[in-house]
Scaffold this active site. Structure first.
Site, mmCIF file in Angstrom:
data_model
loop_
_atom_site.group_PDB
_atom_site.id
_atom_site.type_symbol
_atom_site.label_atom_id
_atom_site.label_comp_id
_atom_site.label_asym_id
_atom_site.label_seq_id
_atom_site.Cartn_x
_atom_site.Cartn_y
_atom_site.Cartn_z
ATOM 1 N N ASP A 5 -1.506 -2.757 -4.190
ATOM 2 C CA ASP A 5 -2.571 -3.151 -3.264
ATOM 3 C C ASP A 5 -3.343 -1.894 -2.863
ATOM 4 O O ASP A 5 -3.895 -1.226 -3.728
ATOM 5 C CB ASP A 5 -1.997 -3.939 -2.080
ATOM 6 N N ASP A 12 0.879 -1.162 0.000
ATOM 7 C CA ASP A 12 0.000 0.000 0.000
ATOM 8 C C ASP A 12 0.926 1.224 0.000
ATOM 9 O O ASP A 12 2.023 1.161 0.556
ATOM 10 C CB ASP A 12 -0.844 0.048 1.276
ATOM 11 N N ARG A 68 -13.677 -0.127 -2.477
ATOM 12 C CA ARG A 68 -13.107 0.074 -1.131
ATOM 13 C C ARG A 68 -12.813 1.541 -0.838
ATOM 14 O O ARG A 68 -11.666 1.901 -0.556
ATOM 15 C CB ARG A 68 -11.821 -0.740 -0.936
HETATM 16 CA CA CA Z 1 -3.044 -3.697 1.911
#
Ligand code: CA
Ligand code: CA
Length: 452
Positions: free
Chosen positions: A275, A236, A331
């Site tokens: 990600d 991330d 998300r």
């Molecule tokens: Ca993640």
């Protein structure tokens, strides 16, 4: 509904003054020195804008979201002069973070910091991290579900992938210790090609930084993810794991110029090299995410990584306000367990964008989302029922949402899309830590002017 937020006028006026000076050319200056946050601390030679205020010693304002709970969030606001660092590359960043240890520190980011570099600041790529035994063509041949089946990859090629991945992680993952403020200087502070990891730390402020392209050269193949298997990535751009008292503010997050929708297809699935943008997991708690611009990304903000993370119960308390989610596929955020306050955010989505809209708010297992005055501006026929998605959640509160200028009832949409589920409108808590709610009609203008 009663919202007992009181007494927020002073910090929010300061805030508005700063935002005005920093972001809106031609804005009137504050009318008196006492209304400027700079008055509270010594002037710095490196102000955000020449002649303007230095934001690096600012703490989170009282009541500004969940990060204001339980003592609040000051980051490195109280740093001694010798613990204020100006950094321009990865080595300087890592050295500054280590030098002050747990003591309050301010690290000011200048220009673009590429995390995927060697000690001489030369760029490192796939060939530099790849283990000699790793061969991608051999990997996809070995683990083709047609011959290997659905069991997880194992054996020499998977081991070689893991070693390659580990080589990359050692360079591109930078750990941020407790009691830190990471502050971008000016309008062009970037951190690219890696991940800031806030792992079991407390009291961190991250502001005014563009994060881009936390690219994983060696994504993992998970044959059991979805019906056909998926490639999953490690990084991330900013990852909170067991992190408490964190304020992420006025940052911009994206995949940069390597968008996953243009990645190659392997094992029948498009590869994913990124990600999350800002993921908040593993008992992280007391987090405020404000005035950020999340754009051009798939899995954007995960709050809670798994239904099986039972220890997340009672944690993952996060406030999201005045963020712009622009062409994020899903998300935004997806929540498990957490008491998440989501207010005055703007969503811009298009079903035919490079990252086509999937859903915005994910109502996950044991989540308790309290949503107020959020606004969607969509194109390409985004349905009201796709502004949310039910992922085993059982409660959701929503009030004041607008979709293309129409009032929309997100809870009704959630129920309509999931006729077999029971979703209660009472989430069992009432947010008290927040600034004044703006009317939904003001949100598009306000967020566009200030986010990022
Ligand atoms: Ca993640
Ligand atoms: Ca910015």
């Amino acid at each position: 509904m009663n919202h007992p937020f009181q007494n927020g006028a002073t910090p929010w006026k300061h805030w508005a003054a700063w935002a005005c000076m920093a972001w809106l050319a031609g804005c009137a200056a504050p009318s008196s020195p006492s209304s400027s946050p700079a008055a509270a601390s010594a002037p710095s030679p490196i102000a955000k804008v020449a002649g303007s205020v230095d934001i690096s010693r600012q703490a989170l304002a009282a009541k500004d979201g969940w990060a204001a709970a339980e003592g609040g969030t000051r980051g490195g606001a109280d740093a001694a002069p010798e613990h204020v660092f100006d950094v321009r590359n990865r080595n300087e960043l890592v050295a500054a973070l280590e030098r002050a240890g747990q003591q309050p520190k301010i690290v000011r980011i200048h220009g673009t910091i590429d995390l995927s570099v060697d000690d001489a600041n030369r760029p490192l790529g796939e060939a530099d991290y790849r283990d000699p035994a790793f061969d991608f063509a051999a990997f996809v041949k070995a683990y083709d579900p047609a011959t290997w089946g659905k069991k997880p990859p194992e054996g020499p090629l998977e081991e070689a992938r893991k070693r390659s991945s580990s080589n990359q992680a050692k360079r591109v993952v930078v750990r941020v210790p407790s009691n830190t403020s990471l502050i971008g200087v000016g309008a062009h502070a970037h951190i690219i090609h890696g991940m800031l990891l806030l792992d079991k730390v407390d009291n961190v402020i991250v502001r005014n930084i563009h994060f881009a392209d936390a690219y994983d050269y060696f994504p993992e193949w998970d044959p059991k993810d979805n019906a056909h298997g998926e490639w999953n990535s490690e990084y991330d751009t900013v990852s909170l794991r067991g992190a408490t008292h964190v304020w992420v503010d006025h940052c911009t997050f994206s995949d940069g110029n390597r968008p996953d929708p243009t990645a190659q297809v392997a094992l029948g699935r498009r590869m994913q090299h990124h990600d999350g943008l800002l993921d908040i997991t593993q008992q992280s708690n007391y987090v405020t995410v404000s005035y950020n611009h999340f754009k051009d990304h798939d899995k954007t903000n995960l709050v809670g990584s798994s239904d099986s993370q039972k220890l997340d119960e009672g944690k993952l308390k996060v406030s999201f306000h005045h963020n712009l989610w622009e062409n994020t596929k899903e998300r935004s955020p997806r929540v498990r367990y957490g008491q998440v306050h989501l207010y005055n955010n703007l969503y811009v989505a298009d079903t035919s964008a490079v990252y086509p809209h999937g859903y915005s708010i994910g109502v996950g297992f044991n989540s308790r989302i309290y949503a107020q005055n959020n606004v969607w501006e969509t194109q390409g026929g985004v349905l009201d029922t796709r502004l949310t998605r039910l992922w085993k959640g059982s409660t959701f509160f929503d009030q004041g949402s607008l979709h293309n200028g129409r009032a929309v009832d997100l809870l009704a949409g959630l129920r309509a899309a999931n006729p077999g589920a029971s979703v209660a409108g009472d989430v069992g808590w009432l947010p008290v830590l927040h600034g004044p709610l703006e009317p939904a009609s003001e949100v598009s203008r306000s967020v566009r002017a200030q986010a990022g």
